[in-house]
Design an enzyme around this catalytic site. Structure first.
Site, PDB file in Angstrom:
ATOM      1  N   ASP A  28      -3.830   1.661   1.589  1.00  0.00           N
ATOM      2  CA  ASP A  28      -3.617   0.342   0.989  1.00  0.00           C
ATOM      3  C   ASP A  28      -3.845   0.360  -0.528  1.00  0.00           C
ATOM      4  OD1 ASP A  28      -3.024  -2.309   0.904  1.00  0.00           O
ATOM      5  OD2 ASP A  28      -4.897  -3.003   1.798  1.00  0.00           O
ATOM      6  N   HIS A  45       4.291   2.892  -4.524  1.00  0.00           N
ATOM      7  CA  HIS A  45       4.554   3.527  -3.223  1.00  0.00           C
ATOM      8  C   HIS A  45       4.893   5.007  -3.413  1.00  0.00           C
ATOM      9  CE1 HIS A  45       4.070  -0.133  -1.083  1.00  0.00           C
ATOM     10  NE2 HIS A  45       5.136  -0.728  -1.600  1.00  0.00           N
ATOM     11  N   LEU A 139      -2.264  21.190  12.597  1.00  0.00           N
ATOM     12  CA  LEU A 139      -2.606  19.770  12.418  1.00  0.00           C
ATOM     13  C   LEU A 139      -1.585  18.857  13.104  1.00  0.00           C
ATOM     14  CD1 LEU A 139      -4.342  17.614  10.804  1.00  0.00           C
ATOM     15  CD2 LEU A 139      -2.506  17.695   9.095  1.00  0.00           C
TER      16      LEU A 139
HETATM   17  C1  FPP Z   1       0.047  -0.627   1.288  1.00  0.00           C
HETATM   18  O1  FPP Z   1       0.102  -0.912  -0.083  1.00  0.00           O
HETATM   19  C2  FPP Z   1       0.990   0.413   1.605  1.00  0.00           C
HETATM   20  C3  FPP Z   1       2.059   0.260   2.431  1.00  0.00           C
HETATM   21  C4  FPP Z   1       2.419  -0.980   3.111  1.00  0.00           C
HETATM   22  C5  FPP Z   1       2.957   1.352   2.681  1.00  0.00           C
HETATM   23  C6  FPP Z   1       2.350   2.700   2.726  1.00  0.00           C
HETATM   24  C7  FPP Z   1       3.440   3.623   2.580  1.00  0.00           C
HETATM   25  C8  FPP Z   1       3.462   4.734   1.839  1.00  0.00           C
HETATM   26  C9  FPP Z   1       2.294   5.306   1.138  1.00  0.00           C
HETATM   27  C10 FPP Z   1       4.742   5.472   1.690  1.00  0.00           C
HETATM   28  C11 FPP Z   1       5.407   5.961   2.927  1.00  0.00           C
HETATM   29  C12 FPP Z   1       4.562   6.774   3.814  1.00  0.00           C
HETATM   30  C13 FPP Z   1       4.837   8.022   4.233  1.00  0.00           C
HETATM   31  C14 FPP Z   1       4.044   8.614   5.335  1.00  0.00           C
HETATM   32  C15 FPP Z   1       5.902   8.842   3.649  1.00  0.00           C
HETATM   33  P1  FPP Z   1       0.494  -2.392  -0.519  1.00  0.00           P
HETATM   34  O2  FPP Z   1       1.926  -2.403  -0.895  1.00  0.00           O
HETATM   35  O3  FPP Z   1       0.133  -3.350   0.573  1.00  0.00           O
HETATM   36  O4  FPP Z   1      -0.418  -2.545  -1.764  1.00  0.00           O
HETATM   37  P2  FPP Z   1      -1.004  -3.927  -2.304  1.00  0.00           P
HETATM   38  O5  FPP Z   1      -1.855  -4.498  -1.199  1.00  0.00           O
HETATM   39  O6  FPP Z   1      -1.804  -3.493  -3.478  1.00  0.00           O
HETATM   40  O7  FPP Z   1       0.161  -4.786  -2.659  1.00  0.00           O
END
Ligand code: FPP
Length: 246
Positions: A28, A45, A139
């Site tokens: 997050d 991201h 893994l």
């Molecule tokens: C939360 O940050 C993150 C997500 C909803 C997506 C997580 C995805 C990735 C790291 C990329 C794809 C994953 C893989 C395995 C290739 P947020 O956008 O909610 O952040 P914020 O709360 O600060 O807005």
């Protein structure tokens, strides 16, 4: 990737015999990281995916058996279309670009969640990665995609109801666990959430029954290998009693 020896783990302040077998991560804070650094959310991201590489490598090298990442929740569909597009592209890129190295390193990739809802290209990239790495014994890298615990539990309950009607027998705990996406994985030991939020957000609710929870204010793209080691050290300091006595 080279497996770390007991001495090398000790030098990092870790005890080899007390490594968690199964770690889950709620990645997050990508958006807030981007904002803090003056970038578009998409860059957050992207930085989040880049961060992933060293953490997967460290998990594999340090003897962790399973790593389960929350990449896309059943609630993430509420995001605007352009952000969904960015996430889908990053997923496709991750599965296509990283697959060779992961395969070489004996990593077994599996998705958990309802994949059918994704565009064809995402599904193809995931299926291809699963297919290519399915016989690998290293893994176990699980990517939660369109995953939600409540949906997972309902799905399992539905399957068990059907069977109970057919057989007239009530299901056991084992029967229930067989129907979860995490079937075959070691019990969850450590659940990490970055970015200062203190909740599980519909992630592995059943599996987290006795997991150690680790929350950090660090945003996901800043969650380095050193931060990961800090989390594992904290895990190794905890006393796990499972409701019993020391
Ligand atoms: C939360 O940050 C993150 C997500 C909803 C997506 C997580 C995805 C990735 C790291 C990329 C794809 C994953 C893989 C395995 C290739 P947020 O956008 O909610 O952040 P914020 O709360 O600060 O807005």
């Amino acid at each position: 990737m080279a497996k770390l020896t007991i001495e090398e783990l000790n030098e990092l302040g870790l005890r080899a015999e007390a490594m968690p077998r199964h770690v889950a991560m709620i990645m997050d804070g990508n958006g807030r990281w981007a904002k803090k650094n003056g970038f578009l959310r998409a860059m957050g991201h992207r930085a989040g995916v880049t961060r992933l590489r060293e953490l997967v490598r460290f998990s594999s090298d340090s003897g962790i058996k399973a790593l389960t990442l929350y990449a896309f929740s059943t609630e993430n569909w509420k995001r605007p279309d352009d952000e969904l597009g960015v996430l889908f592209s990053l997923l496709i890129e991750f599965f296509n670009k990283e697959i060779d190295e992961l395969h070489r390193n004996n990593v077994c990739i599996r998705s958990i969640g309802e994949l059918d809802a994704f565009p064809l290209k995402v599904r193809e990239a995931v299926k291809n990665a699963e297919q290519r790495t399915k016989n690998n014994g290293g893994l176990m890298l699980n990517i939660a995609l369109n995953y939600g615990s409540q949906a997972e539990i309902l799905r399992a309950a539905g399957a068990l109801c059907k069977r109970a009607i057919e057989t007239g027998e009530l299901p056991t705990k084992d029967d229930f666990e067989q129907e979860l996406y995490t079937c075959g994985l070691p019990e969850l030991d450590l659940l990490i959430r970055t970015s200062g939020e203190l909740r599980l957000s519909n992630y592995l609710l059943y599996q987290a029954a006795y997991a150690e929870l680790y929350f950090t204010d660090v945003f996901w793209p800043d969650f380095t290998k050193e931060e990961y080691i800090k989390a594992i050290k904290e895990y190794q300091r905890r006393s796990r009693r499972y409701g019993g006595l020391e």
